[in-house]
Design a protein around this motif. Structure first.
Motif, PDB file in Angstrom:
ATOM      1  N   LEU A 150       4.425   9.814  58.644  1.00  0.00           N
ATOM      2  CA  LEU A 150       4.081   9.783  60.074  1.00  0.00           C
ATOM      3  C   LEU A 150       5.295  10.139  60.937  1.00  0.00           C
ATOM      4  N   ARG A 151       6.150  10.973  60.379  1.00  0.00           N
ATOM      5  CA  ARG A 151       7.405  11.304  61.064  1.00  0.00           C
ATOM      6  C   ARG A 151       7.192  11.846  62.472  1.00  0.00           C
ATOM      7  N   ARG A 152       6.318  12.805  62.629  1.00  0.00           N
ATOM      8  CA  ARG A 152       6.127  13.429  63.936  1.00  0.00           C
ATOM      9  C   ARG A 152       5.509  12.451  64.934  1.00  0.00           C
ATOM     10  N   GLN A 153       4.529  11.692  64.481  1.00  0.00           N
ATOM     11  CA  GLN A 153       3.872  10.751  65.385  1.00  0.00           C
ATOM     12  C   GLN A 153       4.834   9.656  65.835  1.00  0.00           C
ATOM     13  N   LEU A 154       5.601   9.113  64.907  1.00  0.00           N
ATOM     14  CA  LEU A 154       6.535   8.050  65.253  1.00  0.00           C
ATOM     15  C   LEU A 154       7.655   8.565  66.150  1.00  0.00           C
ATOM     16  N   MET A 202      20.669   0.013  58.482  1.00  0.00           N
ATOM     17  CA  MET A 202      19.592   0.729  59.155  1.00  0.00           C
ATOM     18  C   MET A 202      20.126   1.633  60.267  1.00  0.00           C
ATOM     19  N   VAL A 203      21.308   1.328  60.758  1.00  0.00           N
ATOM     20  CA  VAL A 203      21.819   2.017  61.945  1.00  0.00           C
ATOM     21  C   VAL A 203      22.989   2.949  61.643  1.00  0.00           C
ATOM     22  N   VAL A 204      23.993   2.450  60.908  1.00  0.00           N
ATOM     23  CA  VAL A 204      25.238   3.209  60.749  1.00  0.00           C
ATOM     24  C   VAL A 204      25.029   4.571  60.077  1.00  0.00           C
ATOM     25  N   PRO A 205      24.268   4.689  58.975  1.00  0.00           N
ATOM     26  CA  PRO A 205      24.043   6.027  58.420  1.00  0.00           C
ATOM     27  C   PRO A 205      23.354   6.979  59.402  1.00  0.00           C
ATOM     28  N   VAL A 206      22.508   6.418  60.265  1.00  0.00           N
ATOM     29  CA  VAL A 206      21.812   7.248  61.249  1.00  0.00           C
ATOM     30  C   VAL A 206      22.787   7.797  62.285  1.00  0.00           C
ATOM     31  N   VAL A 207      23.622   6.931  62.850  1.00  0.00           N
ATOM     32  CA  VAL A 207      24.559   7.401  63.873  1.00  0.00           C
ATOM     33  C   VAL A 207      25.624   8.299  63.256  1.00  0.00           C
ATOM     34  N   ALA A 208      25.933   8.087  61.977  1.00  0.00           N
ATOM     35  CA  ALA A 208      26.862   8.989  61.297  1.00  0.00           C
ATOM     36  C   ALA A 208      26.247  10.387  61.170  1.00  0.00           C
ATOM     37  N   ALA A 209      24.967  10.445  60.809  1.00  0.00           N
ATOM     38  CA  ALA A 209      24.284  11.740  60.699  1.00  0.00           C
ATOM     39  C   ALA A 209      24.169  12.425  62.053  1.00  0.00           C
ATOM     40  N   GLN A 210      23.956  11.637  63.096  1.00  0.00           N
ATOM     41  CA  GLN A 210      23.827  12.212  64.443  1.00  0.00           C
ATOM     42  C   GLN A 210      25.106  12.891  64.908  1.00  0.00           C
ATOM     43  N   GLN A 211      26.234  12.511  64.320  1.00  0.00           N
ATOM     44  CA  GLN A 211      27.492  13.160  64.691  1.00  0.00           C
ATOM     45  C   GLN A 211      27.514  14.622  64.248  1.00  0.00           C
ATOM     46  N   LEU A 212      26.734  14.938  63.207  1.00  0.00           N
ATOM     47  CA  LEU A 212      26.818  16.265  62.594  1.00  0.00           C
ATOM     48  C   LEU A 212      25.608  17.139  62.854  1.00  0.00           C
ATOM     49  N   THR A 213      24.477  16.553  63.230  1.00  0.00           N
ATOM     50  CA  THR A 213      23.242  17.329  63.364  1.00  0.00           C
ATOM     51  C   THR A 213      22.618  17.105  64.723  1.00  0.00           C
ATOM     52  N   ARG A 214      21.657  17.972  65.062  1.00  0.00           N
ATOM     53  CA  ARG A 214      20.968  17.845  66.343  1.00  0.00           C
ATOM     54  C   ARG A 214      19.462  17.670  66.165  1.00  0.00           C
ATOM     55  N   GLY A 215      18.848  18.385  65.244  1.00  0.00           N
ATOM     56  CA  GLY A 215      17.415  18.287  65.031  1.00  0.00           C
ATOM     57  C   GLY A 215      17.027  16.984  64.361  1.00  0.00           C
ATOM     58  N   PHE A 216      15.857  16.448  64.718  1.00  0.00           N
ATOM     59  CA  PHE A 216      15.435  15.141  64.207  1.00  0.00           C
ATOM     60  C   PHE A 216      15.213  15.173  62.700  1.00  0.00           C
ATOM     61  N   ALA A 217      14.513  16.175  62.200  1.00  0.00           N
ATOM     62  CA  ALA A 217      14.203  16.236  60.768  1.00  0.00           C
ATOM     63  C   ALA A 217      15.470  16.323  59.930  1.00  0.00           C
ATOM     64  N   VAL A 218      16.421  17.121  60.360  1.00  0.00           N
ATOM     65  CA  VAL A 218      17.676  17.268  59.624  1.00  0.00           C
ATOM     66  C   VAL A 218      18.468  15.966  59.681  1.00  0.00           C
ATOM     67  N   THR A 219      18.468  15.327  60.837  1.00  0.00           N
ATOM     68  CA  THR A 219      19.171  14.050  60.981  1.00  0.00           C
ATOM     69  C   THR A 219      18.569  12.996  60.061  1.00  0.00           C
ATOM     70  N   LEU A 220      17.241  12.953  59.984  1.00  0.00           N
ATOM     71  CA  LEU A 220      16.566  12.009  59.110  1.00  0.00           C
ATOM     72  C   LEU A 220      16.973  12.219  57.657  1.00  0.00           C
ATOM     73  N   ALA A 221      16.944  13.466  57.212  1.00  0.00           N
ATOM     74  CA  ALA A 221      17.298  13.767  55.825  1.00  0.00           C
ATOM     75  C   ALA A 221      18.757  13.412  55.534  1.00  0.00           C
TER      76      ALA A 221
END
Length: 294
Positions: A150-154, A202-221
């Protein structure tokens, strides 16, 4: 490495770490997106009441924690959506009520003390049993199904609820589903990193990924990849260095965030140069525009 894998308890520990590394960032990205990064802490405190209830009823603390944490997260979501109490006040109620309930119930349990909660408060990955691993696997499959299926809906709901309503999405039910999924994730991770540290995973890997990517799908992966990296590394480190796996995992995640922050500086300069030249920057708007219609 071969010696470590020869032990059954380390095989279970590594598999549990892998599952937690997959699930925690997969749900955490939605909490970060809606600026509820600390929600995992609140749910963790409520789950403590569930763990203590399991001891009191002489049943599985994991399953009672799932039920109690899910009810608490739904209650917080309903307060946020319908009540006049602000979201931060609702979180405070979860914090104080959850930990107080856990302490009260564990002291009402014959033969138990507050020390019985330490495994769940701080994590003890090497004590994961075969039945625990089965439970963690079942819950992790459910979490992954929701977070990715449900990635897109969420994403649409977390990014802009009004936009999501216009596209015809069931916003109320998706919010409740996300709250329950976050609660399940907390209970999945509590034996690996502990209820007091699960929010960091739940948070730190996400904000670490956000430093390098912009798109949501890529950030999630990328966030999931970082989550798996730090949980497995933390578990291996705990074996060879005889340090707590939960604390080691979180410290590795923070170190990873520091590295990505440094690496993000030249990336930001390159993006700025492309923007100046008129090239698309790959922001989240494309995901936003299509989130509710595919």
């Amino acid at each position: 490495m071969t010696e470590m894998l020869s032990y059954d308890f380390m095989q279970r520990a590594l598999l549990a770490a892998l599952l937690v590394g997959l699930t925690a960032p997969a749900v955490g990205i939605y909490l970060v997106q809606r600026r509820q990064a600390i929600m995992g802490d609140g749910i963790g405190h409520v789950a403590l009441t569930g763990v203590a209830l399991g001891f009191l009823l002489s049943t599985s603390p994991v399953w009672t924690a799932v039920v109690v944490a899910a009810l608490g997260s739904v209650g917080m979501e309903l307060i946020r959506s319908y009540g006049r109490t602000r979201g931060d006040v609702a979180l405070a109620l979860l914090f104080y009520g959850g930990i107080s309930g856990g302490i009260m119930l564990i002291n009402l349990t014959p033969g138990e003390s507050n020390a019985s909660l330490n495994t769940y408060l701080f994590g003890s990955i090497t004590t994961v049993s075969e039945s625990d691993l089965v439970t963690i696997t079942v819950l992790a499959v459910l979490v992954v199904f929701v977070a990715f299926g449900l990635r897109r809906q969420l994403f649409a709901v977390c990014q802009d609820e009004e936009f999501a309503k216009v596209t015809g999405l069931p916003v109320r039910w998706l919010n409740l589903l996300l709250a329950v999924t976050a609660a399940v994730t907390v209970t999945v991770a509590m034996q690996v990193v502990g209820l007091l540290l699960v929010s960091a995973l739940m948070v730190v890997p996400v904000v670490a990924a956000q430093q390098l990517t912009r798109g949501f799908a890529v950030t999630l992966a990328l966030a999931v990849g970082f989550g798996v990296l730090v949980t497995l590394s933390g578990t291996v480190t705990s074996y060879y260095a005889a340090v707590p796996a939960g604390a080691g995992t979180v410290l590795l995640a923070i170190a990873l965030f520091g590295l990505t922050s440094v690496a993000a500086v030249p990336l930001a300069r390159r993006r700025g140069a492309r923007a100046t030249e008129g090239e698309p920057s790959g922001t989240l708007e494309g995901e936003h525009a299509t989130a509710g219609v595919r």
